[in-house]
Design a protein around this motif. Structure first.
Motif, PDB file in Angstrom:
ATOM      1  N   GLY A 202       0.814  -1.210   0.000  1.00 65.23           N
ATOM      2  CA  GLY A 202       0.000   0.000   0.000  1.00 65.23           C
ATOM      3  C   GLY A 202       0.846   1.258   0.000  1.00 65.23           C
ATOM      4  N   ALA A 203       0.201   2.383   0.166  1.00 63.15           N
ATOM      5  CA  ALA A 203       0.896   3.669   0.148  1.00 63.15           C
ATOM      6  C   ALA A 203       0.217   4.636   1.120  1.00 63.15           C
ATOM      7  N   ASP A 204       1.037   5.566   1.637  1.00 63.78           N
ATOM      8  CA  ASP A 204       0.527   6.601   2.539  1.00 63.78           C
ATOM      9  C   ASP A 204       0.546   7.948   1.820  1.00 63.78           C
ATOM     10  N   PHE A 205      -0.522   8.722   2.012  1.00 62.50           N
ATOM     11  CA  PHE A 205      -0.651  10.015   1.356  1.00 62.50           C
ATOM     12  C   PHE A 205      -0.898  11.114   2.392  1.00 62.50           C
ATOM     13  N   LEU A 206      -0.629  12.340   1.973  1.00 61.42           N
ATOM     14  CA  LEU A 206      -0.954  13.505   2.786  1.00 61.42           C
ATOM     15  C   LEU A 206      -1.613  14.535   1.878  1.00 61.42           C
ATOM     16  N   LEU A 207      -2.885  14.765   2.142  1.00 62.38           N
ATOM     17  CA  LEU A 207      -3.643  15.759   1.389  1.00 62.38           C
ATOM     18  C   LEU A 207      -3.714  17.049   2.217  1.00 62.38           C
ATOM     19  N   LYS A 208      -3.329  18.160   1.603  1.00 62.81           N
ATOM     20  CA  LYS A 208      -3.408  19.453   2.270  1.00 62.81           C
ATOM     21  C   LYS A 208      -4.446  20.322   1.570  1.00 62.81           C
ATOM     22  N   MET A 209      -5.394  20.813   2.349  1.00 60.06           N
ATOM     23  CA  MET A 209      -6.456  21.666   1.813  1.00 60.06           C
ATOM     24  C   MET A 209      -6.368  23.054   2.432  1.00 60.06           C
ATOM     25  N   GLN A 210      -6.361  24.061   1.571  1.00 60.76           N
ATOM     26  CA  GLN A 210      -6.352  25.441   2.048  1.00 60.76           C
ATOM     27  C   GLN A 210      -7.787  25.918   2.251  1.00 60.76           C
ATOM     28  N   VAL A 211      -8.017  26.575   3.391  1.00 59.74           N
ATOM     29  CA  VAL A 211      -9.363  27.053   3.720  1.00 59.74           C
ATOM     30  C   VAL A 211      -9.317  28.569   3.904  1.00 59.74           C
ATOM     31  N   GLN A 212     -10.161  29.267   3.167  1.00 59.29           N
ATOM     32  CA  GLN A 212     -10.232  30.727   3.233  1.00 59.29           C
ATOM     33  C   GLN A 212     -11.418  31.137   4.104  1.00 59.29           C
ATOM     34  N   ASN A 213     -11.146  31.977   5.115  1.00 60.53           N
ATOM     35  CA  ASN A 213     -12.187  32.499   5.992  1.00 60.53           C
ATOM     36  C   ASN A 213     -12.400  33.977   5.693  1.00 60.53           C
ATOM     37  N   ASP A 214     -13.539  34.327   5.083  1.00 55.53           N
ATOM     38  CA  ASP A 214     -13.839  35.715   4.720  1.00 55.53           C
ATOM     39  C   ASP A 214     -14.670  36.446   5.777  1.00 55.53           C
TER      40      ASP A 214
END
Length: 312
Positions: A202-214
């Motif tokens: 298998g494989a390990d992943f890292l997902l990074k999501m940017q969140v904008q707070n207006d």
């Protein structure tokens, strides 16, 4: 009320016999007449009679003491209206219902009548939460008025219906007005989609999501549940490991680690890992948000972000 009782007693003595010695009205009917007179006295005198009847019955008090956003989905928003009821009597009462009308910017948005079955114990205060659903079709009628605004004046009015001993259903008018902030929903985008480790199974992943707070206030992402689909196949589900604070008018980064097993997904993932071709992704789930105020607290917000990502 005391004078009414005395009058009834005198009336009761006078009607016990006639000149022929036979009762004009039976004792059973006298009791019925007395009960009827008491009911009529309460009905005519209203609240003043409740307080001054000498029977220890005091008018309960009711008010709208809070208004908050409960949850949001793709069809409507749920607002919780908090109604407080104070019962200073020695007997318990029940809240039978709440009818309401909500106005934004002076324009009627919706109305309703919510049946309730909430008990308020003697000498106590109880708060009833009434969920009010606002569909986006209702809000769209006011979209021009609300466009570009950070807050909106509101007015909510209605009647709290109580079930009181002797009296029965008794309505207390309530109202509340103020200014509500218009929360700006966070905007999510993919910052990176990286491979952390590749193994034989298998494989390990890292997902990074940017969140904008207006918003003009901080937002705390307390939790997050998600499902990641790549090229039509589910690659993983999970939850956010730790809360992330989003500063007002700022951004934050959500780090989402997950692992996949080749046997579950198929060997096609190896082609993606070894090559540089892109892939389609679809990330959906729910964010649990807290704005640190009564209006926006523990709100569940659904999200979906999909597109095409370049190869790893």
């Amino acid at each position: 009320m005391l004078s009414l009782i005395k009058m009834n007693l005198r009336f009761n003595r006078r009607i016990q016999s006639t000149s022929e010695g036979e009762p004009l009205i039976s004792s059973k009917n006298c009791v019925s007449v007395y009960a009827l007179l008491v009911f009529v006295a309460f009905f005519i005198s209203g609240c003043q009679t409740l307080n001054q009847s000498g029977l220890g019955v005091e008018t309960p008090k009711a008010s709208i003491d809070s208004l908050s956003l409960n949850s949001v989905n793709f069809e409507k928003a749920i607002i919780d209206v908090g109604v407080a009821v104070d019962n200073n009597n020695s007997l318990g009462i029940s809240v039978a219902g709440f009818d309401y009308e909500l106005l934004l910017e002076g324009e009627k948005l919706l109305d309703g009548d919510q049946p309730l079955k909430t008990q308020v114990a003697a000498k106590s205060r109880s708060k009833v939460t009434v969920p009010v659903g606002i569909s986006y079709s209702d809000i769209s009628r006011l979209s021009r008025k609300l466009k570009g605004k950070k807050e909106v004046p509101y007015n909510i009015k209605g009647n709290v219906k109580l079930n009181l001993p002797i009296i029965g259903i008794f309505s207390i008018p309530v109202s509340s007005s103020g200014v509500l902030p218009i929360p700006q929903m966070p905007k999510l985008s993919i910052a990176s989609f990286d491979v952390e480790k590749v193994g034989f199974s298998g494989a390990d992943f890292l997902l990074k999501m940017q969140v904008q707070n207006d918003n003009a206030f901080d937002l705390l992402v307390k939790g997050m549940s998600y499902n990641i689909v790549v090229d039509g196949k589910s690659w993983g589900q999970g939850k956010l490991r730790q809360p992330v604070n989003l500063p007002e008018q700022g951004t934050g980064l959500l780090e989402i680690p997950f692992s996949i097993n080749y046997s579950d997904i198929g060997l096609s993932v190896m082609r993606l890992l070894k090559g540089k071709e892109g892939f389609d992704y679809d990330i959906s789930g729910n964010l649990m948000l807290d704005g640190g105020n009564d209006w926006l607290k523990n709100v569940s917000l659904p999200f979906q972000n999909k597109g095409r990502q370049k190869g790893f």
